[in-house]
Enzyme design. Structure first.
Site, PDB file in Angstrom:
ATOM      1  N   GLY A  45     -14.989 -26.775  15.945  1.00 14.00           N
ATOM      2  CA  GLY A  45     -14.950 -25.363  15.776  1.00 14.00           C
ATOM      3  C   GLY A  45     -13.717 -24.515  15.194  1.00 14.00           C
ATOM      4  N   ALA A  46     -13.339 -23.642  15.752  1.00 15.27           N
ATOM      5  CA  ALA A  46     -12.042 -23.009  15.312  1.00 15.27           C
ATOM      6  C   ALA A  46     -10.794 -23.866  15.872  1.00 15.27           C
ATOM      7  CB  ALA A  46     -11.846 -21.473  16.079  1.00 15.27           C
ATOM      8  N   LYS A  54      -1.334 -19.784  31.238  1.00 15.15           N
ATOM      9  CA  LYS A  54      -2.221 -19.415  30.134  1.00 15.15           C
ATOM     10  C   LYS A  54      -3.220 -18.293  30.490  1.00 15.15           C
ATOM     11  CE  LYS A  54      -3.511 -19.474  25.856  1.00 15.15           C
ATOM     12  NZ  LYS A  54      -4.551 -20.090  25.287  1.00 15.15           N
ATOM     13  N   ASN A  61      -9.263 -11.767  27.239  1.00 13.56           N
ATOM     14  CA  ASN A  61     -10.539 -12.443  26.821  1.00 13.56           C
ATOM     15  C   ASN A  61     -11.734 -11.354  27.605  1.00 13.56           C
ATOM     16  OD1 ASN A  61      -8.782 -14.571  26.002  1.00 13.56           O
ATOM     17  ND2 ASN A  61     -10.546 -15.774  26.511  1.00 13.56           N
ATOM     18  N   GLU A  87     -17.116 -18.243  28.461  1.00 11.77           N
ATOM     19  CA  GLU A  87     -16.285 -19.149  29.447  1.00 11.77           C
ATOM     20  C   GLU A  87     -15.865 -18.555  30.797  1.00 11.77           C
ATOM     21  OE1 GLU A  87     -13.493 -20.321  26.358  1.00 11.77           O
ATOM     22  OE2 GLU A  87     -14.099 -22.264  26.818  1.00 11.77           O
TER      23      GLU A  87
HETATM   24  N1  LIG Z   1     -10.041 -19.624  19.297  1.00 12.91           N
HETATM   25  C1  LIG Z   1      -8.762 -19.694  19.508  1.00 12.91           C
HETATM   26  O1  LIG Z   1      -7.920 -18.824  19.096  1.00 12.91           O
HETATM   27  C2  LIG Z   1      -8.355 -20.090  21.174  1.00 12.91           C
HETATM   28  C3  LIG Z   1      -9.324 -20.867  21.676  1.00 12.91           C
HETATM   29  N2  LIG Z   1      -9.102 -21.303  22.930  1.00 12.91           N
HETATM   30  C4  LIG Z   1     -10.130 -22.211  23.573  1.00 12.91           C
HETATM   31  O2  LIG Z   1     -10.153 -23.472  22.957  1.00 12.91           O
HETATM   32  C5  LIG Z   1     -11.493 -23.908  23.123  1.00 12.91           C
HETATM   33  C6  LIG Z   1     -12.407 -23.831  21.907  1.00 12.91           C
HETATM   34  O3  LIG Z   1     -12.627 -22.482  21.385  1.00 12.91           O
HETATM   35  P1  LIG Z   1     -12.985 -22.235  19.616  1.00 12.91           P
HETATM   36  O4  LIG Z   1     -12.472 -23.249  18.785  1.00 12.91           O
HETATM   37  O5  LIG Z   1     -12.645 -20.803  19.664  1.00 12.91           O
HETATM   38  O6  LIG Z   1     -14.476 -22.441  19.891  1.00 12.91           O
HETATM   39  P2  LIG Z   1     -15.579 -22.657  18.754  1.00 12.91           P
HETATM   40  O7  LIG Z   1     -16.816 -21.869  19.223  1.00 12.91           O
HETATM   41  O8  LIG Z   1     -14.943 -22.079  17.581  1.00 12.91           O
HETATM   42  O9  LIG Z   1     -15.825 -23.843  18.553  1.00 12.91           O
HETATM   43  C7  LIG Z   1     -16.625 -24.931  19.404  1.00 12.91           C
HETATM   44  C8  LIG Z   1     -17.349 -25.865  18.671  1.00 12.91           C
HETATM   45  O10 LIG Z   1     -17.773 -27.079  19.595  1.00 12.91           O
HETATM   46  C9  LIG Z   1     -19.090 -27.291  18.771  1.00 12.91           C
HETATM   47  N3  LIG Z   1     -19.883 -27.937  20.016  1.00 12.91           N
HETATM   48  C10 LIG Z   1     -20.445 -27.382  20.957  1.00 12.91           C
HETATM   49  N4  LIG Z   1     -21.331 -28.242  21.762  1.00 12.91           N
HETATM   50  C11 LIG Z   1     -21.387 -29.322  20.608  1.00 12.91           C
HETATM   51  C12 LIG Z   1     -22.308 -30.372  20.831  1.00 12.91           C
HETATM   52  N5  LIG Z   1     -23.152 -30.845  21.738  1.00 12.91           N
HETATM   53  N6  LIG Z   1     -22.328 -31.396  19.931  1.00 12.91           N
HETATM   54  C13 LIG Z   1     -21.269 -31.115  18.900  1.00 12.91           C
HETATM   55  N7  LIG Z   1     -20.471 -30.167  18.657  1.00 12.91           N
HETATM   56  C14 LIG Z   1     -20.642 -28.868  19.708  1.00 12.91           C
HETATM   57  C15 LIG Z   1     -19.648 -26.204  18.487  1.00 12.91           C
HETATM   58  O11 LIG Z   1     -20.699 -26.344  17.359  1.00 12.91           O
HETATM   59  P3  LIG Z   1     -21.763 -25.344  16.975  1.00 12.91           P
HETATM   60  O12 LIG Z   1     -21.298 -24.582  15.867  1.00 12.91           O
HETATM   61  O13 LIG Z   1     -22.998 -25.949  16.674  1.00 12.91           O
HETATM   62  O14 LIG Z   1     -21.897 -24.178  18.295  1.00 12.91           O
HETATM   63  C16 LIG Z   1     -18.452 -25.404  17.705  1.00 12.91           C
HETATM   64  O15 LIG Z   1     -18.206 -26.194  16.393  1.00 12.91           O
HETATM   65  C17 LIG Z   1     -12.273 -22.945  24.118  1.00 12.91           C
HETATM   66  O16 LIG Z   1     -11.841 -23.270  25.420  1.00 12.91           O
HETATM   67  C18 LIG Z   1     -11.035 -21.691  23.952  1.00 12.91           C
HETATM   68  O17 LIG Z   1     -11.051 -20.932  25.094  1.00 12.91           O
HETATM   69  C19 LIG Z   1      -7.436 -21.369  23.180  1.00 12.91           C
HETATM   70  C20 LIG Z   1      -6.780 -20.882  22.631  1.00 12.91           C
HETATM   71  C21 LIG Z   1      -7.118 -20.197  21.263  1.00 12.91           C
HETATM   72  C1  LIG Z   2      -3.028 -16.088  24.137  1.00  7.84           C
HETATM   73  C2  LIG Z   2      -3.477 -16.370  22.646  1.00  7.84           C
HETATM   74  C3  LIG Z   2      -4.073 -15.235  21.811  1.00  7.84           C
HETATM   75  C4  LIG Z   2      -2.230 -16.600  21.877  1.00  7.84           C
HETATM   76  O1  LIG Z   2      -1.360 -17.425  22.805  1.00  7.84           O
HETATM   77  C5  LIG Z   2      -4.375 -17.493  22.698  1.00  7.84           C
HETATM   78  O2  LIG Z   2      -3.999 -18.631  22.766  1.00  7.84           O
HETATM   79  C6  LIG Z   2      -5.800 -17.446  23.187  1.00  7.84           C
HETATM   80  O3  LIG Z   2      -6.513 -16.452  22.626  1.00  7.84           O
HETATM   81  O4  LIG Z   2      -6.390 -18.212  24.170  1.00  7.84           O
END
Ligand SMILES: NC(=O)C1=CN([C@@H]2O[C@H](COP(=O)(O)OP(=O)(O)OC[C@H]3O[C@@H](n4cnc5c(N)ncnc54)[C@H](OP(=O)(O)O)[C@@H]3O)[C@@H](O)[C@H]2O)C=CC1
Ligand SMILES: CC(C)(CO)C(=O)C(=O)O
Length: 318
Positions: A15-16, A199, A207, A281
């Site tokens: 994902g992201a 964090k 969030n 979450e």
């Molecule tokens: N985004 C941010 O800026 C930040 C995020 N985080 C943390 O990072 C973690 C990830 O967040 P984020 O990247 O935003 O999440 P996203 O929702 O963007 O990405 C999650 C990905 O996991 C995939 N996925 C879930 N289940 C499966 C499966 N069974 N098989 C294959 N792929 C799967 C999803 O696919 P599908 O599209 O099919 O659902 C999606 O592509 C979280 O814990 C978040 O709190 C931490 C700091 C910053």
């Molecule tokens: C706190 C922040 C925005 C950047 O440090 C981040 O990492 C999050 O969204 O979890």
């Protein structure tokens, strides 16, 4: 792994976060393999694009993309970029794609997120946690918007090096070196629990409030009531952390609060989950810290109230 060969990296959940760090590592010359679900065919056809305020428009095409972990080669490092709510469902994929002594790194927010997975992973696998300080989200299939930041702080959770601090430190250093080679900041954290509480000082207020108040960081930081609420919630995280033996200086919270004023306007990842009717979450970001604090004799009433409101939303938004 052969000496001199760059580690092979598997991204479990592209994902992201998984997409951004996977693309950065692939651009740095690592052999990166991406596990996808709903975006698989688009990414096979169109590749992964990162639109970054810092690095410009980055593209990875072709992508070594997989719809099933059974087709992936065995990886030395597995970076889990799924939401914590998917961890147990993804355990078979992690086990399938892991080389015999692989390092599994959870790039996720929250407390105790490693515990559930540890119980089902083979003992031979190292488990690490990674705290990502980054503002990134998916703008469409295979399209990642990177607004700011990018650092990853890593700590060892458990595995064959649990009783060997020199080895566990070396493994965490190896992980941090991957990110540094990709041009990103990465620090080794001696205590993963402390790092996870730190964090939470940001994630607990922002969030949840983004979902409850339908507000991104700029309006949250502009309004006197939300500013006070954010500071009160941050103070409760410090109280909970201290009760659990992790003292976080007040200056740390103040600095996070101030730095949020200078961040680009940002919707936390929980808001994106709310918007797309995905599970929130809550267990990782609210239930686990509330339970840990309570077990240490510390009640956190404002966080509890925020959690109860979010639980209602989580049950009714789908
Ligand atoms: N985004 C941010 O800026 C930040 C995020 N985080 C943390 O990072 C973690 C990830 O967040 P984020 O990247 O935003 O999440 P996203 O929702 O963007 O990405 C999650 C990905 O996991 C995939 N996925 C879930 N289940 C499966 C499966 N069974 N098989 C294959 N792929 C799967 C999803 O696919 P599908 O599209 O099919 O659902 C999606 O592509 C979280 O814990 C978040 O709190 C931490 C700091 C910053
Ligand atoms: C706190 C922040 C925005 C950047 O440090 C981040 O990492 C999050 O969204 O979890």
């Amino acid at each position: 792994m052969d000496a001199g060969r760059k580690p092979r990296v598997g991204i479990i959940g592209t994902g992201a976060i998984g997409g951004f760090y996977g693309v950065m590592l692939a651009r740095a010359g690592f052999d990166v393999h991406f596990l996808l679900r709903s975006e698989f065919s688009t990414v096979v056809e169109q590749g992964l694009q990162v639109n970054s305020a810092q690095y410009g428009a980055l593209s990875l095409k072709p992508v070594q993309a997989y719809a099933s972990a059974e087709e992936m080669p065995l990886c030395d490092w597995l970076l889990v970029g799924a939401k914590t709510t998917s961890n147990l469902q993804l355990a078979p994929a992690i086990i399938q794609a892991a080389a015999p002594d692989a390092k599994v790194l959870l790039l996720q927010n929250g407390l105790d997120v490693e515990d559930g997975l540890r119980a089902v992973l083979p003992e031979s696998l190292h488990l690490l946690g990674g705290l990502c300080f980054i503002c990134v989200h998916r703008a469409g299939p295979g399209q990642i918007e990177h607004q700011a930041l990018g650092a990853v702080n890593l700590g060892y959770h458990s595995g064959p090096a649990s009783a060997d601090p020199v080895l566990s430190q070396a493994i965490v250093e190896e992980g941090a070196a991957l990110f540094r080679e990709a041009g990103l900041d990465s620090k080794v954290m001696g205590n993963l629990q402390q790092a996870r509480w730190q964090k939470l000082v940001w994630n607990v207020p922002y969030n949840g409030l983004s979902v409850l108040l339908k507000a991104s960081t700029t309006p949250l930081m502009a309004d006197p009531d939300s500013r006070e609420l954010i500071q009160n919630l941050m103070q409760e995280v410090l109280l909970g952390a201290a009760a659990c033996g992790h003292v976080i200086p007040d200056a740390y919270a103040q600095q996070l609060f101030k730095s949020t004023e200078h961040m680009p306007d940002y919707w936390p990842s929980m808001y994106h989950d709310f918007l797309h009717q995905r599970p929130l979450e809550l267990a990782a970001i609210y239930v686990a810290p509330l339970a840990a604090a309570r077990a240490a004799g510390c009640e956190l009433p404002k966080i509890q109230a925020l959690y109860q409101a979010l639980s209602f939303i989580d049950r009714h938004h789908a």
